[in-house]
Scaffold this active site. Structure first.
Site, mmCIF file in Angstrom:
data_model
loop_
_atom_site.group_PDB
_atom_site.id
_atom_site.type_symbol
_atom_site.label_atom_id
_atom_site.label_comp_id
_atom_site.label_asym_id
_atom_site.label_seq_id
_atom_site.Cartn_x
_atom_site.Cartn_y
_atom_site.Cartn_z
ATOM 1 N N TYR A 181 0.810 -1.311 0.128
ATOM 2 C CA TYR A 181 0.205 0.206 0.062
ATOM 3 C C TYR A 181 1.235 1.326 -0.350
ATOM 4 C CZ TYR A 181 -3.373 3.360 1.228
ATOM 5 O OH TYR A 181 -3.771 4.634 1.224
ATOM 6 N N ARG A 228 1.638 8.566 12.614
ATOM 7 C CA ARG A 228 1.370 9.461 14.049
ATOM 8 C C ARG A 228 -0.019 9.543 13.484
ATOM 9 N NH1 ARG A 228 2.862 14.505 10.253
ATOM 10 N NH2 ARG A 228 0.783 13.358 9.021
ATOM 11 N N ARG A 238 -10.875 4.478 9.004
ATOM 12 C CA ARG A 238 -10.043 3.825 8.348
ATOM 13 C C ARG A 238 -8.872 3.044 9.227
ATOM 14 N NH1 ARG A 238 -8.133 8.486 4.388
ATOM 15 N NH2 ARG A 238 -7.167 9.679 6.810
ATOM 16 N N PHE A 298 14.827 19.660 -1.097
ATOM 17 C CA PHE A 298 13.785 19.372 -1.681
ATOM 18 C C PHE A 298 13.425 17.934 -1.021
ATOM 19 C CE2 PHE A 298 11.084 16.920 -4.707
ATOM 20 C CZ PHE A 298 9.467 17.561 -4.371
#
Length: 440
Positions: A181, A228, A238, A298
């Protein structure tokens, strides 16, 4: 009252206050976006970027001009795809084909989607998705091909999960399913970004020969988010923590949130954190392959935020009560430190890994494995940047005398008091201004 508490917090945590001021006042972007040369459609894309992600928006807008627009569009396209997948008001018979063919709508001029539920927070992006398609057609064909390929892979993965009735009812079953997933929602993002970096000449092509590195970059961020957000996900009905892990500690997933099961819940959380920690050294290895400073920033900032968040969540019962976050001061401090070089980022990781190791509880069934994982990360950092310190010995390859050590200690002490004085000055200034405004 919350603002006053904030002032008091930063009066105690002067280093964090210093970092906020340093980032807000003295931070100079490597590259700055030139809005004057942008058409209205591109300005609209950056508007949606700001609206859908404040955290990623800031670092994306400082990217090298070669990749600024492609990565902005890549983010918005995947956000649009995610908005379709997350919306439970869209029936499966309509959602599945849309997810599997989303890469094809990127070729349709003027395509928009207005069938999201009214409460879907990013629905406006899809309502005006035509501006994204318009700008996508202007970028280099090589970038467009990469974006469409990742969109296809991610759309198929999301459709598979949307079609999986067991996943929709019971959540993720095994650790393998959990990582699959995470691959679809984050690992593929790592692959797409790496291909864009290399295509733009801003990263080492050798990264493409190490798919496990780009996979770990995405997996680490996504797994930290899942750890978290457990409370928030429960409230939204969920479940992403794999049953293979939580079933070792409780009979039902909801039992993790019972006060009487706190120690069991913390042990379960430790195993989830251990799974994420095993990816950390590969993230650092990946960063070594970045050539451009703006691309390095980034990539490095989210990874530093992730390891800091992991440390805050470790052995923290609040994870099961609310969404736990690092403070704004910590975030600014991490951004300052993570926009320097790889050694500074390694120092950030080392610092938080040591905090995790210090909090590790011998009664935790994962104690030994977590200790080994922390040691593995430190050993990896040591292999890149060897550091040996001894009294009157060697520090980073230089001979250091006791007198020099004493001098350095004195300088550090002086710097600490400078920060304390600056914090007091800032607090007093804010207090006087606030009092003046109240009196007026």
């Amino acid at each position: 009252m919350p603002k006053l508490l904030g002032y008091l917090y930063y009066l105690v945590h002067v280093q964090e206050l210093r970092s906020i001021i340093q980032w807000k006042v003295w931070h100079n972007p490597v590259h700055e976006r030139d809005e004057s040369k942008e058409p209205e459609s591109l300005k609209k894309c950056f508007y949606f970027l700001d609206k859908t992600s404040r955290s990623f928006s800031a670092v994306i807008k400082e990217l090298h001009p070669e990749l600024l627009v492609p990565i902005c569009l890549f983010y918005l396209i995947l956000r649009g795809l995610d908005t379709v997948e997350d919306d439970m008001t869209i029936p499966l018979e309509k959602k599945e084909p849309l997810l599997r063919n989303f890469q094809n709508v990127l070729e349709k001029d003027g395509w928009t989607f207005t069938e999201n539920g009214p409460n879907e927070k990013d629905r406006e992006l899809l309502v005006q998705f035509n501006v994204v398609i318009e700008e996508l057609k202007k970028i280099k064909p090589a970038y467009r091909t990469i974006i469409k390929d990742i969109t296809k892979k991610m759309g198929d993965g999301m459709a598979d999960y949307a079609n999986n009735a067991e996943h929709n009812i019971n959540g993720v079953n095994t650790v393998k399913d959990y990582e699959l997933y995470c691959h679809y929602v984050a690992g593929l993002v790592g692959e797409g970004l790496t291909r864009l970096f290399v295509e733009g000449g801003l990263a080492n092509p050798a990264l493409l020969q190490r798919p496990e590195l780009m996979e770990s970059m995405g997996q680490f961020l996504q797994q930290v988010n899942i750890i978290r957000d457990i409370r928030e996900d429960l409230d939204d009905k969920r479940r992403f923590w794999p049953k293979e892990i939580w079933s070792q500690y409780v009979s039902k997933f909801e039992d993790l949130f019972r006060p009487e099961n706190q120690e069991l819940a913390l042990s379960c959380s430790s195993e989830m954190i251990l799974t994420a920690l095993n990816r950390a050294d590969e993230c650092l290895y990946y960063l070594a392959g970045i050539k451009d400073q703006s691309v390095f920033n980034f990539c490095a900032i989210p990874q530093s935020m992730a390891i800091a968040t992991l440390e805050v969540c470790f052995r923290n019962p609040d994870v099961f009560k609310k969404n736990v976050k690092i403070s704004k001061g910590q975030a600014c401090q991490l951004m300052v430190e993570s926009t320097q070089n790889l050694q500074m980022v390694c120092d950030v990781f080392k610092g938080y890994v040591r905090k995790i190791h210090k909090k590790n509880n011998p009664k935790d069934p994962n104690f030994l494995k977590i200790s080994i994982a922390c040691g593995k990360i430190e050993q990896f950092i040591e292999s890149i940047f060897p550091s040996q310190t001894a009294k009157g010995g060697v520090v980073s390859g230089k001979i250091v005398s006791p007198e020099q050590e004493a001098k350095e200690r004195a300088e550090r002490e002086e710097a600490k008091w400078d920060m304390i004085y600056m914090g007091i000055a800032v607090f007093l200034t804010l207090f006087i201004i606030s009092a003046f405004m109240v009196s007026i």
